[in-house]
Write a protein that holds these residues in place. Structure first.
Motif, PDB file in Angstrom:
ATOM      1  N   ALA A 196       0.832  -1.268  -0.076  1.00  0.00           N
ATOM      2  CA  ALA A 196       0.361  -0.188  -0.110  1.00  0.00           C
ATOM      3  C   ALA A 196       1.180   1.633  -0.115  1.00  0.00           C
ATOM      4  N   LEU A 197       1.258   1.882  -1.159  1.00  0.00           N
ATOM      5  CA  LEU A 197       2.081   2.567  -1.172  1.00  0.00           C
ATOM      6  C   LEU A 197       0.991   4.161  -1.887  1.00  0.00           C
ATOM      7  N   PRO A 198       1.542   5.393  -1.096  1.00  0.00           N
ATOM      8  CA  PRO A 198       0.698   6.201  -2.050  1.00  0.00           C
ATOM      9  C   PRO A 198       0.829   7.012  -3.101  1.00  0.00           C
ATOM     10  N   GLN A 199      -0.093   7.146  -4.241  1.00  0.00           N
ATOM     11  CA  GLN A 199      -0.209   7.711  -5.390  1.00  0.00           C
ATOM     12  C   GLN A 199       0.106   8.730  -5.640  1.00  0.00           C
ATOM     13  N   LEU A 200       0.624   9.034  -6.783  1.00  0.00           N
ATOM     14  CA  LEU A 200       1.061  10.618  -7.075  1.00  0.00           C
ATOM     15  C   LEU A 200      -0.127  11.231  -7.387  1.00  0.00           C
ATOM     16  N   GLY A 201      -1.472  10.263  -8.080  1.00  0.00           N
ATOM     17  CA  GLY A 201      -2.616  11.325  -8.351  1.00  0.00           C
ATOM     18  C   GLY A 201      -2.402  12.168  -9.529  1.00  0.00           C
ATOM     19  N   LEU A 202      -1.697  11.907 -10.443  1.00  0.00           N
ATOM     20  CA  LEU A 202      -1.811  12.828 -11.493  1.00  0.00           C
ATOM     21  C   LEU A 202      -2.782  11.856 -12.891  1.00  0.00           C
TER      22      LEU A 202
END
Length: 153
Positions: free
Chosen positions: A33-39
């Protein structure tokens, strides 16, 4: 240089380094569960396309000059015009840009984090061998080219 020219002694296709590490990053993302970049994915797709265009332009120039782009084949001339007047390694730069684009398109922090690893492998295992080969084969003509044109950007 020996009487039998074997190229830069690179024993693997460099695109596999980038592709393998993008896939490794995506695999890590699947299980962690890694953070997302959100682009938005079109940004990543556009960056990927830019990298592929750069690769195609560099390969096209090699082909027009009668040279093979594969680093394990002999070369007969230094390609120093066009995009090679700006960067000595436009194919590898294009691969790095495509890697970046894929990491962005797939929203993968892990794939993005592996980009410097891919670049370090290409630098030490491919570019260093190519530079040694070209310096031995072309001497001062290649050294002069290196003085005029940067390795990456």
């Amino acid at each position: 240089m020996s009487s039998r020219d074997r190229g830069a002694a690179v024993s693997f296709p460099p695109p596999l380094v980038y592709l393998g590490l993008v896939l490794a990053g995506l695999a890590v993302e699947r299980f962690a569960a890694l953070p997302q970049l959100g682009l938005p994915w079109p940004i990543g797709a556009s960056v990927t396309l830019a990298g592929l265009v750069l690769i195609a332009a560099a390969i096209g120039l090699f082909r027009r000059r009668g040279e093979n782009p594969e680093p394990w084949t002999p070369t007969n001339a230094i390609v120093d015009t066009g995009i090679y007047g700006w960067t000595r390694n436009p194919m590898y730069l294009g691969m790095a840009i495509a890697h970046l684009g894929l990491a962005l398109a797939f929203d993968s922090v892990a794939a993005l984090a592996l980009l410097p690893v891919a670049m370090a492998i290409i630098q030490t295992q491919v570019i260093a061998r190519e530079e040694r080969y070209l310096r031995e084969k072309f001497g001062s003509a290649y050294t002069d080219y290196c003085t005029r044109v940067r390795r990456w950007l």
